[in-house]
Design a protein around this motif. Structure first.
Motif, PDB file in Angstrom:
ATOM      1  N   ALA A 113      36.194  77.830  45.278  1.00  0.00           N
ATOM      2  CA  ALA A 113      37.363  77.122  44.733  1.00  0.00           C
ATOM      3  C   ALA A 113      38.422  76.893  45.797  1.00  0.00           C
ATOM      4  CB  ALA A 113      37.943  77.924  43.575  1.00  0.00           C
ATOM      5  N   GLY A 114      38.051  77.084  47.051  1.00  0.00           N
ATOM      6  CA  GLY A 114      39.024  77.040  48.135  1.00  0.00           C
ATOM      7  C   GLY A 114      39.658  75.689  48.363  1.00  0.00           C
ATOM      8  N   PHE A 115      39.046  74.615  47.846  1.00  0.00           N
ATOM      9  CA  PHE A 115      39.595  73.286  48.104  1.00  0.00           C
ATOM     10  C   PHE A 115      40.172  72.647  46.850  1.00  0.00           C
ATOM     11  CE2 PHE A 115      36.957  74.249  51.681  1.00  0.00           C
ATOM     12  CZ  PHE A 115      37.738  73.831  52.740  1.00  0.00           C
ATOM     13  N   SER A 116      40.644  73.504  45.950  1.00  0.00           N
ATOM     14  CA  SER A 116      41.486  73.043  44.858  1.00  0.00           C
ATOM     15  C   SER A 116      42.733  72.378  45.451  1.00  0.00           C
ATOM     16  CB  SER A 116      41.891  74.232  43.983  1.00  0.00           C
ATOM     17  OG  SER A 116      43.100  73.990  43.312  1.00  0.00           O
ATOM     18  N   PRO A 117      43.289  71.365  44.770  1.00  0.00           N
ATOM     19  CA  PRO A 117      44.515  70.737  45.295  1.00  0.00           C
ATOM     20  C   PRO A 117      45.668  71.707  45.469  1.00  0.00           C
ATOM     21  CG  PRO A 117      43.543  69.390  43.557  1.00  0.00           C
ATOM     22  CD  PRO A 117      42.786  70.690  43.569  1.00  0.00           C
ATOM     23  N   LEU A 118      45.622  72.856  44.767  1.00  0.00           N
ATOM     24  CA  LEU A 118      46.701  73.830  44.856  1.00  0.00           C
ATOM     25  C   LEU A 118      46.474  74.861  45.952  1.00  0.00           C
ATOM     26  CD1 LEU A 118      47.400  74.622  41.086  1.00  0.00           C
ATOM     27  CD2 LEU A 118      48.374  72.838  42.532  1.00  0.00           C
ATOM     28  N   SER A 119      45.281  74.929  46.499  1.00  0.00           N
ATOM     29  CA  SER A 119      44.974  75.972  47.481  1.00  0.00           C
ATOM     30  C   SER A 119      45.466  75.576  48.867  1.00  0.00           C
ATOM     31  CB  SER A 119      43.468  76.224  47.530  1.00  0.00           C
ATOM     32  OG  SER A 119      42.822  75.133  48.160  1.00  0.00           O
ATOM     33  N   VAL A 120      45.577  76.576  49.731  1.00  0.00           N
ATOM     34  CA  VAL A 120      45.987  76.316  51.108  1.00  0.00           C
ATOM     35  C   VAL A 120      44.997  75.396  51.803  1.00  0.00           C
ATOM     36  CG1 VAL A 120      46.305  77.407  53.360  1.00  0.00           C
ATOM     37  CG2 VAL A 120      47.279  78.463  51.328  1.00  0.00           C
ATOM     38  N   TYR A 121      43.696  75.696  51.649  1.00  0.00           N
ATOM     39  CA  TYR A 121      42.675  74.868  52.287  1.00  0.00           C
ATOM     40  C   TYR A 121      42.699  73.441  51.766  1.00  0.00           C
ATOM     41  CZ  TYR A 121      40.629  79.375  53.709  1.00  0.00           C
ATOM     42  OH  TYR A 121      40.419  80.617  54.241  1.00  0.00           O
ATOM     43  N   GLY A 122      42.783  73.309  50.441  1.00  0.00           N
ATOM     44  CA  GLY A 122      42.784  71.977  49.845  1.00  0.00           C
ATOM     45  C   GLY A 122      43.984  71.164  50.271  1.00  0.00           C
ATOM     46  N   ALA A 123      45.161  71.796  50.251  1.00  0.00           N
ATOM     47  CA  ALA A 123      46.373  71.094  50.666  1.00  0.00           C
ATOM     48  C   ALA A 123      46.286  70.679  52.132  1.00  0.00           C
ATOM     49  CB  ALA A 123      47.587  71.992  50.438  1.00  0.00           C
ATOM     50  N   PHE A 124      45.708  71.543  52.953  1.00  0.00           N
ATOM     51  CA  PHE A 124      45.584  71.259  54.381  1.00  0.00           C
ATOM     52  C   PHE A 124      44.699  70.042  54.634  1.00  0.00           C
ATOM     53  CE2 PHE A 124      43.265  72.017  58.411  1.00  0.00           C
ATOM     54  CZ  PHE A 124      44.340  71.959  59.289  1.00  0.00           C
ATOM     55  N   VAL A 125      43.495  70.048  54.067  1.00  0.00           N
ATOM     56  CA  VAL A 125      42.565  68.942  54.317  1.00  0.00           C
ATOM     57  C   VAL A 125      43.034  67.659  53.650  1.00  0.00           C
ATOM     58  CG1 VAL A 125      40.200  68.128  53.994  1.00  0.00           C
ATOM     59  CG2 VAL A 125      40.621  70.501  54.612  1.00  0.00           C
ATOM     60  N   ASN A 126      43.485  67.744  52.404  1.00  0.00           N
ATOM     61  CA  ASN A 126      43.972  66.544  51.720  1.00  0.00           C
ATOM     62  C   ASN A 126      45.146  65.929  52.466  1.00  0.00           C
ATOM     63  OD1 ASN A 126      42.192  66.363  49.469  1.00  0.00           O
ATOM     64  ND2 ASN A 126      43.253  68.056  48.493  1.00  0.00           N
ATOM     65  N   GLY A 127      46.055  66.793  52.960  1.00  0.00           N
ATOM     66  CA  GLY A 127      47.201  66.285  53.703  1.00  0.00           C
ATOM     67  C   GLY A 127      46.801  65.627  55.007  1.00  0.00           C
ATOM     68  N   MET A 128      45.820  66.204  55.693  1.00  0.00           N
ATOM     69  CA  MET A 128      45.380  65.646  56.977  1.00  0.00           C
ATOM     70  C   MET A 128      44.695  64.298  56.786  1.00  0.00           C
ATOM     71  SD  MET A 128      42.919  67.367  59.903  1.00  0.00           S
ATOM     72  CE  MET A 128      44.193  68.518  60.416  1.00  0.00           C
ATOM     73  N   ILE A 129      43.799  64.207  55.793  1.00  0.00           N
ATOM     74  CA  ILE A 129      43.054  62.961  55.585  1.00  0.00           C
ATOM     75  C   ILE A 129      43.954  61.874  55.002  1.00  0.00           C
ATOM     76  CG2 ILE A 129      41.062  61.914  54.430  1.00  0.00           C
ATOM     77  CD1 ILE A 129      40.406  63.899  56.652  1.00  0.00           C
ATOM     78  N   ALA A 130      44.969  62.275  54.232  1.00  0.00           N
ATOM     79  CA  ALA A 130      45.878  61.289  53.637  1.00  0.00           C
ATOM     80  C   ALA A 130      46.633  60.500  54.706  1.00  0.00           C
ATOM     81  CB  ALA A 130      46.856  61.981  52.697  1.00  0.00           C
ATOM     82  N   LYS A 131      46.755  61.060  55.907  1.00  0.00           N
ATOM     83  CA  LYS A 131      47.471  60.383  56.984  1.00  0.00           C
ATOM     84  C   LYS A 131      46.603  59.351  57.706  1.00  0.00           C
ATOM     85  CE  LYS A 131      50.395  64.423  57.818  1.00  0.00           C
ATOM     86  NZ  LYS A 131      50.816  65.483  58.789  1.00  0.00           N
ATOM     87  N   THR A 132      45.339  59.253  57.321  1.00  0.00           N
ATOM     88  CA  THR A 132      44.427  58.290  57.936  1.00  0.00           C
ATOM     89  C   THR A 132      44.102  57.187  56.937  1.00  0.00           C
ATOM     90  OG1 THR A 132      42.350  59.320  57.202  1.00  0.00           O
ATOM     91  CG2 THR A 132      43.419  60.244  59.159  1.00  0.00           C
ATOM     92  N   ASP A 133      43.347  56.219  57.404  1.00  0.00           N
ATOM     93  CA  ASP A 133      42.909  55.122  56.527  1.00  0.00           C
ATOM     94  C   ASP A 133      41.512  55.371  55.973  1.00  0.00           C
ATOM     95  OD1 ASP A 133      45.268  53.684  56.986  1.00  0.00           O
ATOM     96  OD2 ASP A 133      44.460  52.786  58.827  1.00  0.00           O
ATOM     97  N   LEU A 134      40.994  56.577  56.143  1.00  0.00           N
ATOM     98  CA  LEU A 134      39.645  56.888  55.690  1.00  0.00           C
ATOM     99  C   LEU A 134      39.602  57.060  54.175  1.00  0.00           C
ATOM    100  CD1 LEU A 134      38.711  59.550  58.388  1.00  0.00           C
ATOM    101  CD2 LEU A 134      37.825  57.213  58.241  1.00  0.00           C
ATOM    102  N   PRO A 135      38.487  56.688  53.549  1.00  0.00           N
ATOM    103  CA  PRO A 135      38.333  56.959  52.108  1.00  0.00           C
ATOM    104  C   PRO A 135      38.280  58.454  51.880  1.00  0.00           C
ATOM    105  CG  PRO A 135      36.257  56.185  53.059  1.00  0.00           C
ATOM    106  CD  PRO A 135      37.306  55.994  54.109  1.00  0.00           C
ATOM    107  N   HIS A 136      38.826  58.879  50.766  1.00  0.00           N
ATOM    108  CA  HIS A 136      38.917  60.318  50.516  1.00  0.00           C
ATOM    109  C   HIS A 136      38.847  60.581  49.020  1.00  0.00           C
ATOM    110  CE1 HIS A 136      39.832  64.465  50.979  1.00  0.00           C
ATOM    111  NE2 HIS A 136      41.054  64.390  50.476  1.00  0.00           N
TER     112      HIS A 136
END
Length: 422
Positions: free
Chosen positions: A146-169
């Motif tokens: 469950a580490g990549f829940s939107p509320l988790s540290v891991y999830g927030a980290f990856v979602n935030g990083m990819i959101a800054k790009t134009d890549l599909p996510h």
């Protein structure tokens, strides 16, 4: 040596030092950002500071602040003890309950899910002769799943990083793919070590006592504390729904909910900031600041182009998965993600590999290997296992960790990356 190679060598050196000694990788990364940026690249302090991830600081600080309140007022204890009552007498269900508890706590934002559940789980394992390797790793796989829940540290980290790009996510697939991988390993582990539990039961799985502040010696809890817990549960649900369903900013929402809870009982939370995971925040923000310096130096582009230039996109993707898994088994998962995701960018931008699948695969590879006794989660299992022969238990942990490091990258690459490339 070129500036790119020097900055890369510094990065490797930091990982080695952080692995051998109890020094926060983020602190070293801040120091390296200044030394490499100012002395080697001639960057100004303002340019270096510009790489500091303020949004990530708010997100991680807010999440750990809110969950620190949930720990302080006993809401976490309430969730655990209530769940244990549901499976009284069924040992196989207790094992899966620990998986589910760790997953739930991690999904709600607790990066210390294993630290909270492992002592309880391994205590039950010792009392009822459940294999501690099975029980300990069920807890770890539940949390990492469950580490990549939107509320988790891991999830927030990856979602935030990819959101800054134009890549599909896809935040949903980012959550589901690591969860499916961890669930698969947990199921195999249970079928290998836990089948005797299907024929065993106990009439009384002992419940943990409520040790939160305010509980009375007779076991009764004051109304004010009950109200705080109810409000905390409501706040956690509201945060999850708001973030997952309405796109509310997780960090600021968590801070707002936490401040409201603190205002309800200010004296109860006088030292609540001590429960914020400053070490993790320092690690993440330091690494991202240094990665911004590497980006300015052209190191990220150089390394990423080298991977993308292998000529076979699927092979490059598999290599990145294994690099992430091996490095993370001995170092920081978030630190590893902070390296492998930027390295993957040139490959992703070619469009020859599915972005959603590769990002999720890299995320899964960098976290599932935390079963290693060299990682924080694995070390928690080793520390809490009540075994007579600790050396033998350690060797079993190392053997299982090697199996995970060897198989997990290949499995998730085949399931998540290959279909998006063909």
């Amino acid at each position: 040596m070129t500036p790119q190679l020097v900055s890369l060598a510094v990065l490797v050196a930091m990982f080695v030092v952080a692995t051998l000694y109890p020094i926060n990788l983020g602190l070293m990364a801040f120091a390296a950002a200044f030394v490499v940026g100012a002395l080697l690249l001639g960057m100004s302090v303002d340019d270096i500071v510009a790489g500091f991830p303020g949004d990530m600081f708010i997100t991680l600080g807010g999440i750990t602040f809110l969950f620190g309140i949930a720990q302080a007022n006993g809401t976490v204890d309430l969730i655990i003890s209530s769940a244990i009552r549901l499976v009284r007498g069924r040992l196989w269900a207790v094992v899966w309950l620990m998986f589910a508890l760790a997953a739930t706590l991690m999904a709600l934002g607790s990066i210390m899910a294993v630290a909270m559940v492992a002592p309880i789980a391994l205590g039950i394992a010792a009392r009822h002769r459940i294999d501690p390797l099975l029980m300990g790793f069920m807890v770890v796989h539940g949390a990492l799943g469950a580490g990549f829940s939107p509320l988790s540290v891991y999830g927030a980290f990856v979602n935030g990083m990819i959101a800054k790009t134009d890549l599909p996510h896809s935040p949903l697939l980012l959550f589901l793919i690591p969860f499916a991988l961890n669930l698969a390993f947990a199921l195999v582990l249970f079928l290998t070590l836990g089948r005797p539990l299907l024929r065993s039961s106990t009439g009384s799985v002992p419940l943990e006592k409520d040790t939160s502040d305010g509980a009375t010696g007779g076991g009764r809890t004051p109304r004010a504390l009950l109200f705080q817990r109810a409000a905390t549960l409501l706040g956690l649900v509201a945060l999850f729904v708001g973030a997952a369903g309405f796109g509310v900013d997780v960090g600021f929402a968590a801070i707002c909910i936490g401040v409201v809870l603190v205002l309800m009982a200010p004296r109860s939370y006088a030292d609540i900031l001590d429960r914020v995971s400053w070490s993790t925040i320092t690690l993440v923000c330091g690494m991202m600041t240094y990665m911004a310096v590497l980006d300015s130096a052209g190191t990220i582009d150089m390394a990423g182009e080298a991977v993308a230039g292998l000529g076979v996109p699927l092979v490059a993707a598999l290599l990145l998965c294994y690099v992430g898994g091996v490095v993370s088994a001995f170092g920081s998962s978030i630190g590893t993600l902070g390296i492998t995701l930027p390295l993957a960018m040139p490959l992703l931008l070619t469009g020859e590999v599915g972005a959603i699948g590769l990002v999720a695969a890299l995320a899964a590879c960098a976290t599932i290997v935390d079963v290693s006794p060299f990682s924080t989660n694995g070390a928690m299992v080793l520390a809490n296992a009540q075994v007579e022969d600790r050396d033998r238990f350690y060797r079993r942990m190392v053997a299982y960790s090697g199996l995970v490091v060897g198989l997990a990258p290949l499995l998730v690459w085949g399931a998540a990356v290959v279909p998006g490339t063909l």
